[in-house]
Design a protein around this motif. Structure first.
Motif, PDB file in Angstrom:
ATOM      1  N   HIS A 100     -25.222  36.006 -54.474  1.00 35.10           N
ATOM      2  CA  HIS A 100     -26.154  35.291 -53.604  1.00 35.10           C
ATOM      3  C   HIS A 100     -25.761  35.320 -52.135  1.00 35.10           C
ATOM      4  O   HIS A 100     -26.154  34.440 -51.381  1.00 35.10           O
ATOM      5  CB  HIS A 100     -26.275  33.835 -54.076  1.00 35.10           C
ATOM      6  CG  HIS A 100     -26.570  33.712 -55.529  1.00 35.10           C
ATOM      7  ND1 HIS A 100     -27.783  34.049 -56.079  1.00 35.10           N
ATOM      8  CD2 HIS A 100     -25.775  33.324 -56.570  1.00 35.10           C
ATOM      9  CE1 HIS A 100     -27.746  33.859 -57.383  1.00 35.10           C
ATOM     10  NE2 HIS A 100     -26.536  33.413 -57.708  1.00 35.10           N
ATOM     11  N   THR A 101     -25.032  36.336 -51.719  1.00 36.57           N
ATOM     12  CA  THR A 101     -24.639  36.430 -50.320  1.00 36.57           C
ATOM     13  C   THR A 101     -24.628  37.883 -49.906  1.00 36.57           C
ATOM     14  O   THR A 101     -24.565  38.781 -50.761  1.00 36.57           O
ATOM     15  CB  THR A 101     -23.247  35.804 -50.101  1.00 36.57           C
ATOM     16  OG1 THR A 101     -22.966  35.705 -48.710  1.00 36.57           O
ATOM     17  CG2 THR A 101     -22.170  36.627 -50.785  1.00 36.57           C
ATOM     18  N   ALA A 102     -24.705  38.157 -48.605  1.00 37.58           N
ATOM     19  CA  ALA A 102     -24.637  39.531 -48.134  1.00 37.58           C
ATOM     20  C   ALA A 102     -23.267  40.114 -48.462  1.00 37.58           C
ATOM     21  O   ALA A 102     -22.242  39.566 -48.056  1.00 37.58           O
ATOM     22  CB  ALA A 102     -24.887  39.573 -46.632  1.00 37.58           C
ATOM     23  N   ASP A 103     -23.236  41.204 -49.207  1.00 42.22           N
ATOM     24  CA  ASP A 103     -21.972  41.801 -49.638  1.00 42.22           C
ATOM     25  C   ASP A 103     -22.252  43.204 -50.152  1.00 42.22           C
ATOM     26  O   ASP A 103     -22.912  43.370 -51.188  1.00 42.22           O
ATOM     27  CB  ASP A 103     -21.321  40.954 -50.728  1.00 42.22           C
ATOM     28  CG  ASP A 103     -19.915  41.416 -51.074  1.00 42.22           C
ATOM     29  OD1 ASP A 103     -19.504  42.487 -50.604  1.00 42.22           O
ATOM     30  OD2 ASP A 103     -19.222  40.697 -51.818  1.00 42.22           O
ATOM     31  N   ALA A 104     -21.744  44.207 -49.473  1.00 42.85           N
ATOM     32  CA  ALA A 104     -21.993  45.584 -49.875  1.00 42.85           C
ATOM     33  C   ALA A 104     -21.488  45.872 -51.284  1.00 42.85           C
ATOM     34  O   ALA A 104     -22.051  46.709 -51.994  1.00 42.85           O
ATOM     35  CB  ALA A 104     -21.344  46.545 -48.882  1.00 42.85           C
ATOM     36  N   ALA A 105     -20.434  45.168 -51.703  1.00 43.44           N
ATOM     37  CA  ALA A 105     -19.839  45.414 -53.017  1.00 43.44           C
ATOM     38  C   ALA A 105     -20.277  44.402 -54.061  1.00 43.44           C
ATOM     39  O   ALA A 105     -19.721  44.363 -55.155  1.00 43.44           O
ATOM     40  CB  ALA A 105     -18.320  45.407 -52.911  1.00 43.44           C
ATOM     41  N   GLY A 106     -21.279  43.581 -53.761  1.00 43.01           N
ATOM     42  CA  GLY A 106     -21.685  42.535 -54.689  1.00 43.01           C
ATOM     43  C   GLY A 106     -22.052  43.028 -56.073  1.00 43.01           C
ATOM     44  O   GLY A 106     -21.736  42.400 -57.081  1.00 43.01           O
ATOM     45  N   LEU A 107     -22.733  44.177 -56.142  1.00 41.65           N
ATOM     46  CA  LEU A 107     -23.138  44.699 -57.449  1.00 41.65           C
ATOM     47  C   LEU A 107     -21.943  45.178 -58.265  1.00 41.65           C
ATOM     48  O   LEU A 107     -22.027  45.260 -59.499  1.00 41.65           O
ATOM     49  CB  LEU A 107     -24.134  45.841 -57.279  1.00 41.65           C
ATOM     50  CG  LEU A 107     -25.524  45.435 -56.782  1.00 41.65           C
ATOM     51  CD1 LEU A 107     -26.341  46.673 -56.451  1.00 41.65           C
ATOM     52  CD2 LEU A 107     -26.247  44.576 -57.817  1.00 41.65           C
ATOM     53  N   LEU A 108     -20.826  45.508 -57.612  1.00 40.57           N
ATOM     54  CA  LEU A 108     -19.649  45.961 -58.341  1.00 40.57           C
ATOM     55  C   LEU A 108     -18.906  44.784 -58.953  1.00 40.57           C
ATOM     56  O   LEU A 108     -18.642  44.746 -60.148  1.00 40.57           O
ATOM     57  CB  LEU A 108     -18.736  46.760 -57.413  1.00 40.57           C
ATOM     58  CG  LEU A 108     -19.313  48.049 -56.832  1.00 40.57           C
ATOM     59  CD1 LEU A 108     -18.266  48.757 -55.972  1.00 40.57           C
ATOM     60  CD2 LEU A 108     -19.797  48.982 -57.936  1.00 40.57           C
ATOM     61  N   TRP A 109     -18.547  43.778 -58.114  1.00 40.03           N
ATOM     62  CA  TRP A 109     -17.745  42.692 -58.675  1.00 40.03           C
ATOM     63  C   TRP A 109     -18.561  41.757 -59.551  1.00 40.03           C
ATOM     64  O   TRP A 109     -17.994  41.044 -60.389  1.00 40.03           O
ATOM     65  CB  TRP A 109     -17.027  41.906 -57.573  1.00 40.03           C
ATOM     66  CG  TRP A 109     -17.868  41.197 -56.558  1.00 40.03           C
ATOM     67  CD1 TRP A 109     -18.065  41.566 -55.260  1.00 40.03           C
ATOM     68  CD2 TRP A 109     -18.609  39.985 -56.744  1.00 40.03           C
ATOM     69  NE1 TRP A 109     -18.879  40.669 -54.621  1.00 40.03           N
ATOM     70  CE2 TRP A 109     -19.233  39.681 -55.514  1.00 40.03           C
ATOM     71  CE3 TRP A 109     -18.821  39.127 -57.826  1.00 40.03           C
ATOM     72  CZ2 TRP A 109     -20.039  38.572 -55.331  1.00 40.03           C
ATOM     73  CZ3 TRP A 109     -19.630  38.008 -57.649  1.00 40.03           C
ATOM     74  CH2 TRP A 109     -20.224  37.743 -56.414  1.00 40.03           C
ATOM     75  N   SER A 110     -19.914  41.743 -59.398  1.00 40.65           N
ATOM     76  CA  SER A 110     -20.718  40.832 -60.218  1.00 40.65           C
ATOM     77  C   SER A 110     -21.185  41.451 -61.532  1.00 40.65           C
ATOM     78  O   SER A 110     -21.958  40.832 -62.264  1.00 40.65           O
ATOM     79  CB  SER A 110     -21.923  40.325 -59.428  1.00 40.65           C
ATOM     80  OG  SER A 110     -22.855  41.354 -59.161  1.00 40.65           O
ATOM     81  N   LEU A 111     -20.733  42.663 -61.846  1.00 39.59           N
ATOM     82  CA  LEU A 111     -21.001  43.205 -63.177  1.00 39.59           C
ATOM     83  C   LEU A 111     -20.525  42.211 -64.234  1.00 39.59           C
ATOM     84  O   LEU A 111     -19.408  41.703 -64.173  1.00 39.59           O
ATOM     85  CB  LEU A 111     -20.284  44.548 -63.372  1.00 39.59           C
ATOM     86  CG  LEU A 111     -20.908  45.772 -62.702  1.00 39.59           C
ATOM     87  CD1 LEU A 111     -19.905  46.925 -62.654  1.00 39.59           C
ATOM     88  CD2 LEU A 111     -22.187  46.205 -63.424  1.00 39.59           C
ATOM     89  N   HIS A 112     -21.374  41.939 -65.227  1.00 42.43           N
ATOM     90  CA  HIS A 112     -21.044  40.963 -66.254  1.00 42.43           C
ATOM     91  C   HIS A 112     -21.589  41.448 -67.602  1.00 42.43           C
ATOM     92  O   HIS A 112     -22.482  42.295 -67.651  1.00 42.43           O
ATOM     93  CB  HIS A 112     -21.626  39.589 -65.911  1.00 42.43           C
ATOM     94  CG  HIS A 112     -23.102  39.610 -65.680  1.00 42.43           C
ATOM     95  ND1 HIS A 112     -23.662  39.965 -64.467  1.00 42.43           N
ATOM     96  CD2 HIS A 112     -24.156  39.327 -66.500  1.00 42.43           C
ATOM     97  CE1 HIS A 112     -24.986  39.913 -64.562  1.00 42.43           C
ATOM     98  NE2 HIS A 112     -25.302  39.529 -65.783  1.00 42.43           N
ATOM     99  N   PRO A 113     -21.058  40.941 -68.703  1.00 40.60           N
ATOM    100  CA  PRO A 113     -21.511  41.414 -70.013  1.00 40.60           C
ATOM    101  C   PRO A 113     -23.000  41.185 -70.209  1.00 40.60           C
ATOM    102  O   PRO A 113     -23.523  40.102 -69.925  1.00 40.60           O
ATOM    103  CB  PRO A 113     -20.682  40.581 -70.998  1.00 40.60           C
ATOM    104  CG  PRO A 113     -19.478  40.155 -70.220  1.00 40.60           C
ATOM    105  CD  PRO A 113     -19.956  39.970 -68.813  1.00 40.60           C
TER     106      PRO A 113
END
Length: 413
Positions: A100-113
């Motif tokens: 929920h914030t601007a972050d270029a890598a958000g999709l990487l670290w927020s990967l979840h089962p």
């Protein structure tokens, strides 16, 4: 945490881009997805941007990956494109999604089962893992990219089971002249803290991850560990070709932070700097059914009462902690340590970094890896997003701290 930390792998990224014009900007214009660097270590920042989108339209960016067991991990976020039909994940705040914030890598670290399954860690094969990125407008996939996250094959890992200690020494051709070498001391999970050591090596710092219990030939509990054990490891690291002549920094996490603060207090000339993540201000007892001391020095128990004598520390200190730490009150501990140092007339420079929403686990692990959504981490306090952002910010500040300790090389003739 131990299983994930020992299974962690360093990574690069190779991207293959494909696009289609369906649902994009002007008729016939393709949606263009730019993600990179094309090949990068895990500790390097990433960029993801899109052009050719419907002006001011909603766009979904989603990712999926399979772990070593074949379990599916997913992440996604919905954004509103700019009036020019562009999107930059470094500056765009999601309308909704897995972060929920601007972050270029958000999709990487927020990967979840996927499907709400409860998995304890994201494990990878020796070759790494693959992430598929997709851009959707009006429910249609209009562009995609495949990111192959893999081991940095040029990194050297040396197993040490001699000279009075056990550990893993990570080095890389990326190491710069004069850059500090780091002794990495993990927490109560036991074994080597391979994640931090590998990340530091990729970033340019020789790193020795020291195991001090929980491995063959070592105590099987965190009990009566001689502080001299770590001193031997630091001395060995100073003598190695990869780190000879370099400053040596002690890095500790959780109970490891307690160890390095004690080391710097009892042996003030052992190292040239200290990094303590999720610290404690007090001397704690053993992690053992029998109780007793966790540490010894000079053959005598370090009694688990009172505060660590941090005013004896004579080298620069960097600390960091989360305000939602569910293991112990590391924020109060850091405040106590900083107060004692300020009250000492000849204390060394000290910096404390406080992250209000983070928990216990953020402590300087390499950023961008999908660990913050796992059950092992969420049980330790803080939100996944706060932990991930604290990790990234602490990592950057730690690198700056290490750079300030570098030995400056004379200019070439």
């Amino acid at each position: 945490m131990g299983r994930w930390r020992r299974a962690w792998v360093s990574a690069g990224a190779v991207l293959m881009l494909a696009g289609a014009g369906c649902g994009g900007g002007p008729p016939g214009a393709p949606v263009r997805l730019d993600a990179g660097p094309a090949v990068a270590a895990l500790v390097d920042p990433v960029h993801i941007s899109v052009a050719g989108l419907p002006p001011a339209g909603l766009v979904t960016v989603q990712a999926r990956a399979l772990d070593r067991q074949g379990h599916l991990w997913v992440s996604a976020a919905v954004f509103r494109a700019s009036a020019a039909g562009t999107l930059n994940l470094a500056t765009a705040v999601p309308v909704s999604g897995s972060y929920h914030t601007a972050d270029a890598a958000g999709l990487l670290w927020s990967l979840h089962p996927a499907g709400g399954s409860q998995l304890s860690d994201f494990s990878t094969s020796a070759a790494g893992f693959t992430v598929r990125l997709e851009i959707l407008t009006a429910g249609h996939v209009v562009a995609g990219a495949t990111l192959q996250r893999r081991w940095q094959v040029t990194m050297s890992v040396q197993t040490v089971r001699r000279d009075g200690f056990a550990g893993l020494l990570d080095t890389s051709p990326a190491v710069r002249p004069g850059a500090p070498a780091v002794v990495v001391v993990g927490g109560a999970e036991g074994g080597e803290d391979a994640a931090v050591a590998a990340g530091l090596a990729m970033a340019g710092y020789p790193a020795l991850a020291v195991a001090y219990f929980g491995e063959p030939g070592l105590p099987q509990c965190l009990c009566s560990i001689p502080l001299e054990y770590f001193a031997r490891a630091a001395g060995w690291l100073r003598a190695q070709p990869a780190s000879r002549g370099r400053p040596v920094v002690l890095y500790g996490v959780s109970r490891g932070a307690e160890a390095v603060l004690l080391l710097a207090s009892y042996l003030p000339h052992l190292a040239d700097g200290v990094v303590a993540s999720s610290p404690t201000a007090i001397i704690n007892g053993a992690v053992s059914a029998a109780g007793g001391p966790a540490w010894t020095f000079g053959g005598q128990p370090v009694a688990p009462v009172g505060n660590i004598p941090v005013t004896r520390i004579r080298v620069p200190l960097l600390m960091g902690e989360g305000g939602q730490d569910a293991v112990w009150d590391s924020a109060a501990a850091a405040s106590t340590i900083m107060g004692e140092l300020r009250g000492s007339p000849d204390h060394a420079p000290a910096t404390n970094l406080y992250y209000p929403g983070a928990g216990h686990f953020y402590f300087g692990v390499p950023p961008y890896f999908p660990v913050f959504t796992t059950t092992e981490v969420t049980a330790l306090g803080g939100s996944a997003q706060a932990d991930a952002l604290a990790t990234e910010r602490f990592w950057i500040r730690m690198i700056t701290f290490l750079n300030h300790l570098e030995i400056r090389q004379p200019p070439s003739p």
